[in-house]
Design an enzyme around this catalytic site. Structure first.
Site, PDB file in Angstrom:
ATOM      1  N   HIS A   6       1.261  12.942  11.566  1.00 44.71           N
ATOM      2  CA  HIS A   6       0.482  12.893  10.485  1.00 44.71           C
ATOM      3  C   HIS A   6      -0.473  14.328  10.806  1.00 44.71           C
ATOM      4  O   HIS A   6      -0.723  15.181   9.693  1.00 44.71           O
ATOM      5  CB  HIS A   6      -0.565  11.870  10.733  1.00 44.71           C
ATOM      6  CG  HIS A   6      -0.013  10.609  10.334  1.00 44.71           C
ATOM      7  ND1 HIS A   6       0.064   9.517  11.142  1.00 44.71           N
ATOM      8  CD2 HIS A   6       0.244  10.275   9.005  1.00 44.71           C
ATOM      9  CE1 HIS A   6       0.597   8.547  10.705  1.00 44.71           C
ATOM     10  NE2 HIS A   6       0.620   8.565   9.277  1.00 44.71           N
ATOM     11  N   LEU A  60      -3.263   7.463  12.943  1.00 45.13           N
ATOM     12  CA  LEU A  60      -2.562   8.541  12.780  1.00 45.13           C
ATOM     13  C   LEU A  60      -2.240   9.110  14.120  1.00 45.13           C
ATOM     14  O   LEU A  60      -2.622   8.721  15.215  1.00 45.13           O
ATOM     15  CB  LEU A  60      -3.808   9.526  12.339  1.00 45.13           C
ATOM     16  CG  LEU A  60      -4.496   9.425  10.793  1.00 45.13           C
ATOM     17  CD1 LEU A  60      -5.495  10.366  10.591  1.00 45.13           C
ATOM     18  CD2 LEU A  60      -3.538   9.057   9.970  1.00 45.13           C
ATOM     19  N   GLN A  64       2.054  -2.366  -1.084  1.00 43.69           N
ATOM     20  CA  GLN A  64       3.571  -1.946  -0.818  1.00 43.69           C
ATOM     21  C   GLN A  64       4.153  -2.826   0.388  1.00 43.69           C
ATOM     22  O   GLN A  64       5.296  -2.440   0.752  1.00 43.69           O
ATOM     23  CB  GLN A  64       3.531  -0.464  -0.422  1.00 43.69           C
ATOM     24  CG  GLN A  64       2.710   0.005   0.838  1.00 43.69           C
ATOM     25  CD  GLN A  64       2.447   1.423   1.036  1.00 43.69           C
ATOM     26  OE1 GLN A  64       1.830   2.025   0.277  1.00 43.69           O
ATOM     27  NE2 GLN A  64       3.324   2.058   2.032  1.00 43.69           N
ATOM     28  N   VAL A  91       8.451  14.608  13.011  1.00 45.19           N
ATOM     29  CA  VAL A  91       7.802  15.210  14.081  1.00 45.19           C
ATOM     30  C   VAL A  91       8.385  14.000  15.352  1.00 45.19           C
ATOM     31  O   VAL A  91       8.247  12.844  14.732  1.00 45.19           O
ATOM     32  CB  VAL A  91       6.361  15.322  14.222  1.00 45.19           C
ATOM     33  CG1 VAL A  91       6.143  15.484  15.592  1.00 45.19           C
ATOM     34  CG2 VAL A  91       5.952  16.452  13.404  1.00 45.19           C
TER      35      VAL A  91
END
Length: 282
Positions: free
Chosen positions: A37, A33, A61, A176
């Site tokens: 996040h 993170l 994935q 961000v």
């Protein structure tokens, strides 16, 4: 904050929450993170009575075993950050807990999942839908928060949510960035300091393209972005496409859509590290 590793524990913890009528928010993550996040988590904590953050590196994935193996993991540091942010529940299951048996479900939402990431990473979005649908079923959130860095992923998750008739509001949150402009990503941890500086060129060129778009065609801007980035030692563009922001289909003229987004994937460094970003033209 409590850390839960089993679906049964999660259901038991959330049962009284639902009985009391409190709202539940979910932030699905693969850990490692960062402040990107954190921005999602803050919104979830602020806007929902109970916040659940999942930390799970989803194997289905990844279409590259080396990419899966090298993906950064640090649950202890992740939990410390989430504790500081006021999260209610961290759900950190094992692969066996999420997939007690192989998940053979197939999700297909053309054309939005067949272009860009869908074309370059076969099976990727199917794996995303597998895990996100499971998380939605486990947590049953009213709202789920996703970062706009993964622009195409949000579109696919929305399509899946509609398809399955799940009562979950998908909440997109702004990208961000580091001070250099590089979009925050867990994969940034794999970059050296020098590679990180080089990677900041991606957003720099995308920002320049906003001005180029005022006088040049879609085709010219596309070619110019790729040329500028590929001229930088250590960067190699996998794709850059200017698309309709709703259908994700390539456009040929700026007037083709009221929502226009440029989506890009660039390899950086010797490993190399795969970085994605996007920019909105209108």
């Amino acid at each position: 904050m409590i850390v839960i590793t089993s679906v049964k524990e999660l259901e038991d913890a959330l049962a009284p929450v639902r009985e009391s009528g409190q709202s539940v928010g979910l932030v699905p993550t693969m850990g490692a993170l960062h402040e990107g996040h954190a921005s999602l988590v803050k919104r979830c904590v602020d806007e929902c009575d109970v916040s659940v953050v999942s930390v799970f590196v989803n194997p289905t994935q990844f279409n590259d075993k080396n990419d899966l193996a090298s993906y950064p993991r640090n649950l202890e540091a992740d939990c410390e950050l989430l504790r500081q942010l006021g999260v209610s529940i961290v759900f950190a299951p094992s692969v066996e807990e999420v997939y007690p048996e192989p998940d053979t479900r197939t999700f297909s939402y053309p054309p939005i999942d067949t272009v860009m990431e869908g074309a370059k990473r076969p099976g990727h979005f199917n794996g995303v839908c597998q895990v996100v649908s499971k998380l939605f079923m486990f947590v049953k959130p009213e709202r789920a928060f996703f970062g706009e860095k993964d622009f195409q992923q949000i579109a696919v998750v929305r399509a899946m949510t509609r398809d399955l008739g799940l009562p979950v509001e998908i909440v997109p949150c702004p990208i961000v960035r580091e001070a250099s402009g590089l979009a925050l990503s867990s994969r940034n941890q794999l970059l050296t300091d020098n590679e990180r500086a080089i990677a900041s060129t991606i957003n720099c060129v995308l920002q320049k393209s906003l001005d180029w778009a005022k006088a040049e065609s879609v085709k010219q801007v596309t070619a110019r972005v790729v040329s500028e980035l590929d001229s930088v030692d250590g960067l190699q563009t996998e794709y850059f496409q200017i698309v309709d922001g709703d259908t994700l289909q390539p456009i040929s003229k700026w007037s083709d859509s009221d929502s226009v987004v440029g989506c890009i994937t660039v390899y950086c460094g010797q490993r190399p590290v795969r970085l994605i970003d996007n920019i909105r033209y209108k």
